[in-house]
Design a protein around this motif. Structure first.
Motif, PDB file in Angstrom:
ATOM      1  N   ASP A 151       0.831  -0.943   0.009  1.00  0.00           N
ATOM      2  CA  ASP A 151      -0.039   0.004  -0.194  1.00  0.00           C
ATOM      3  C   ASP A 151       1.088   1.096  -0.081  1.00  0.00           C
ATOM      4  OD1 ASP A 151      -2.358  -1.526  -0.074  1.00  0.00           O
ATOM      5  OD2 ASP A 151      -2.584  -1.421   2.159  1.00  0.00           O
ATOM      6  N   PHE A 152       0.271   2.539  -0.086  1.00  0.00           N
ATOM      7  CA  PHE A 152       1.246   3.663  -0.187  1.00  0.00           C
ATOM      8  C   PHE A 152       0.806   4.712   0.897  1.00  0.00           C
ATOM      9  CE2 PHE A 152       0.249   1.306  -4.108  1.00  0.00           C
ATOM     10  CZ  PHE A 152       1.816   1.222  -4.640  1.00  0.00           C
ATOM     11  N   CYS A 153       1.832   5.343   1.486  1.00  0.00           N
ATOM     12  CA  CYS A 153       1.429   6.699   2.209  1.00  0.00           C
ATOM     13  C   CYS A 153       1.743   7.522   1.152  1.00  0.00           C
ATOM     14  CB  CYS A 153       2.610   6.705   3.439  1.00  0.00           C
ATOM     15  SG  CYS A 153       2.036   5.612   4.696  1.00  0.00           S
ATOM     16  N   MET A 154       1.152   8.808   1.173  1.00  0.00           N
ATOM     17  CA  MET A 154       1.306   9.770   0.378  1.00  0.00           C
ATOM     18  C   MET A 154       1.750  11.189   0.910  1.00  0.00           C
ATOM     19  SD  MET A 154       0.562   8.054  -2.415  1.00  0.00           S
ATOM     20  CE  MET A 154       0.526   9.190  -3.718  1.00  0.00           C
ATOM     21  N   ALA A 155       2.714  11.778   0.445  1.00  0.00           N
ATOM     22  CA  ALA A 155       3.352  12.922   1.192  1.00  0.00           C
ATOM     23  C   ALA A 155       3.570  14.008   0.176  1.00  0.00           C
ATOM     24  CB  ALA A 155       4.905  12.468   1.697  1.00  0.00           C
ATOM     25  N   PRO A 156       3.370  15.087   0.815  1.00  0.00           N
ATOM     26  CA  PRO A 156       3.763  16.435   0.002  1.00  0.00           C
ATOM     27  C   PRO A 156       5.135  16.266  -0.572  1.00  0.00           C
ATOM     28  CG  PRO A 156       2.607  17.055   1.997  1.00  0.00           C
ATOM     29  CD  PRO A 156       2.997  15.632   1.870  1.00  0.00           C
ATOM     30  N   PRO A 157       5.583  17.125  -1.742  1.00  0.00           N
ATOM     31  CA  PRO A 157       6.887  17.101  -2.038  1.00  0.00           C
ATOM     32  C   PRO A 157       7.797  17.530  -0.930  1.00  0.00           C
ATOM     33  CG  PRO A 157       5.385  18.055  -3.674  1.00  0.00           C
ATOM     34  CD  PRO A 157       4.644  17.893  -2.559  1.00  0.00           C
ATOM     35  N   ARG A 158       8.938  16.966  -0.907  1.00  0.00           N
ATOM     36  CA  ARG A 158      10.041  17.348   0.121  1.00  0.00           C
ATOM     37  C   ARG A 158      10.547  18.834  -0.369  1.00  0.00           C
ATOM     38  NH1 ARG A 158      12.426  14.035   3.259  1.00  0.00           N
ATOM     39  NH2 ARG A 158      11.990  12.177   1.854  1.00  0.00           N
ATOM     40  N   THR A 159      10.617  19.646   0.612  1.00  0.00           N
ATOM     41  CA  THR A 159      11.210  20.776   0.765  1.00  0.00           C
ATOM     42  C   THR A 159      11.980  21.055   1.911  1.00  0.00           C
ATOM     43  OG1 THR A 159       9.373  22.084   1.680  1.00  0.00           O
ATOM     44  CG2 THR A 159       9.106  21.722  -1.007  1.00  0.00           C
ATOM     45  N   SER A 160      12.563  22.256   1.935  1.00  0.00           N
ATOM     46  CA  SER A 160      13.504  22.666   3.004  1.00  0.00           C
ATOM     47  C   SER A 160      12.439  22.719   4.314  1.00  0.00           C
ATOM     48  CB  SER A 160      14.481  23.883   2.857  1.00  0.00           C
ATOM     49  OG  SER A 160      13.567  24.772   2.727  1.00  0.00           O
ATOM     50  N   LYS A 161      11.270  23.323   4.077  1.00  0.00           N
ATOM     51  CA  LYS A 161      10.205  23.427   5.292  1.00  0.00           C
ATOM     52  C   LYS A 161       9.462  22.075   5.475  1.00  0.00           C
ATOM     53  CE  LYS A 161      10.096  28.164   4.858  1.00  0.00           C
ATOM     54  NZ  LYS A 161       9.420  29.430   4.491  1.00  0.00           N
ATOM     55  N   ASN A 162       9.517  21.257   4.569  1.00  0.00           N
ATOM     56  CA  ASN A 162       8.700  19.929   4.520  1.00  0.00           C
ATOM     57  C   ASN A 162       9.421  18.736   4.702  1.00  0.00           C
ATOM     58  OD1 ASN A 162       6.639  18.034   4.482  1.00  0.00           O
ATOM     59  ND2 ASN A 162       6.335  18.572   2.128  1.00  0.00           N
ATOM     60  N   PRO A 163       9.496  17.993   5.629  1.00  0.00           N
ATOM     61  CA  PRO A 163      10.255  16.731   5.710  1.00  0.00           C
ATOM     62  C   PRO A 163       9.621  15.743   5.164  1.00  0.00           C
ATOM     63  CG  PRO A 163       9.435  17.171   7.901  1.00  0.00           C
ATOM     64  CD  PRO A 163       8.981  18.413   7.002  1.00  0.00           C
ATOM     65  N   ASN A 164       8.736  15.936   4.360  1.00  0.00           N
ATOM     66  CA  ASN A 164       7.904  14.644   3.534  1.00  0.00           C
ATOM     67  C   ASN A 164       7.241  13.882   4.519  1.00  0.00           C
ATOM     68  OD1 ASN A 164       8.586  12.210   1.373  1.00  0.00           O
ATOM     69  ND2 ASN A 164       7.923  14.185   0.547  1.00  0.00           N
ATOM     70  N   GLN A 165       6.505  14.487   5.329  1.00  0.00           N
ATOM     71  CA  GLN A 165       5.646  13.756   6.321  1.00  0.00           C
ATOM     72  C   GLN A 165       4.394  13.364   5.757  1.00  0.00           C
ATOM     73  OE1 GLN A 165       5.969  13.027   9.704  1.00  0.00           O
ATOM     74  NE2 GLN A 165       4.035  11.824   9.448  1.00  0.00           N
ATOM     75  N   PRO A 166       3.962  11.846   5.554  1.00  0.00           N
ATOM     76  CA  PRO A 166       2.790  11.464   4.980  1.00  0.00           C
ATOM     77  C   PRO A 166       1.397  12.397   5.283  1.00  0.00           C
ATOM     78  CG  PRO A 166       4.228   9.546   5.649  1.00  0.00           C
ATOM     79  CD  PRO A 166       4.802  10.950   6.195  1.00  0.00           C
ATOM     80  N   VAL A 167       0.732  12.527   4.630  1.00  0.00           N
ATOM     81  CA  VAL A 167      -0.581  12.970   4.990  1.00  0.00           C
ATOM     82  C   VAL A 167      -2.214  12.157   4.497  1.00  0.00           C
ATOM     83  CG1 VAL A 167       0.228  15.232   4.617  1.00  0.00           C
ATOM     84  CG2 VAL A 167      -0.742  14.320   2.628  1.00  0.00           C
ATOM     85  N   ALA A 168      -1.743  10.962   3.785  1.00  0.00           N
ATOM     86  CA  ALA A 168      -2.718  10.052   3.398  1.00  0.00           C
ATOM     87  C   ALA A 168      -2.234   8.808   2.957  1.00  0.00           C
ATOM     88  CB  ALA A 168      -3.494  10.687   2.331  1.00  0.00           C
TER      89      ALA A 168
END
Length: 132
Positions: free
Chosen positions: A47-64
């Motif tokens: 299955d898959f965890c979906m995360a926003p694109p990684r940026t300097s302010k976003n450590p790629n934490q899954p949201v769904a």
């Protein structure tokens, strides 16, 4: 599948979508909203965890999550299922029944707690989640 960050009771801690073809739906949301998939092994499939694109302010934490409709998710409908954090899942499930709702699944364990899928008196479906 549930991957949550700690949440206070009464808050939405996670959401996932269970479908027959999770691979194509994963690709759909990756292209449409820019989510980056992270595979979660379910034994003989992923299955898959979906995360926003990684940026300097976003450590790629899954949201769904996007899940295949098999194994523990075989009976779930193809809807975005939100998981609402509760303080005491047993007491909350008792209230579901007392107030005219239905418990649609047995309480299940996840890596961080316990959850059950419910239906409210209007017919809407969600999951209740209690952290360990």
């Amino acid at each position: 599948m549930i991957v949550t960050v700690p949440n206070k009771p009464g808050t939405i801690g996670w959401m996932d979508l269970t479908v027959e073809d999770a691979d194509s739906v994963r690709d759909f949301y990756a292209a449409v909203v820019g989510w980056e998939p992270q595979e979660i092994s379910m034994g003989d499939y992923a299955d898959f965890c979906m995360a926003p694109p990684r940026t300097s302010k976003n450590p790629n934490q899954p949201v769904a999550g996007i899940c295949h409709r098999r194994g523990p998710n075989a009976e779930l409908p193809p809807v975005w299922l939100v998981y609402v954090t509760v303080a005491d899942i047993d007491a909350s499930l008792d209230e579901v029944v007392n107030r005219g709702g239905q418990v649609l699944s047995q309480t299940r364990s996840s890596s961080g707690g316990h959850y059950a899928v419910i239906q409210d008196p209007a017919g809407a479906i969600c999951a209740l989640y209690q952290e360990r």
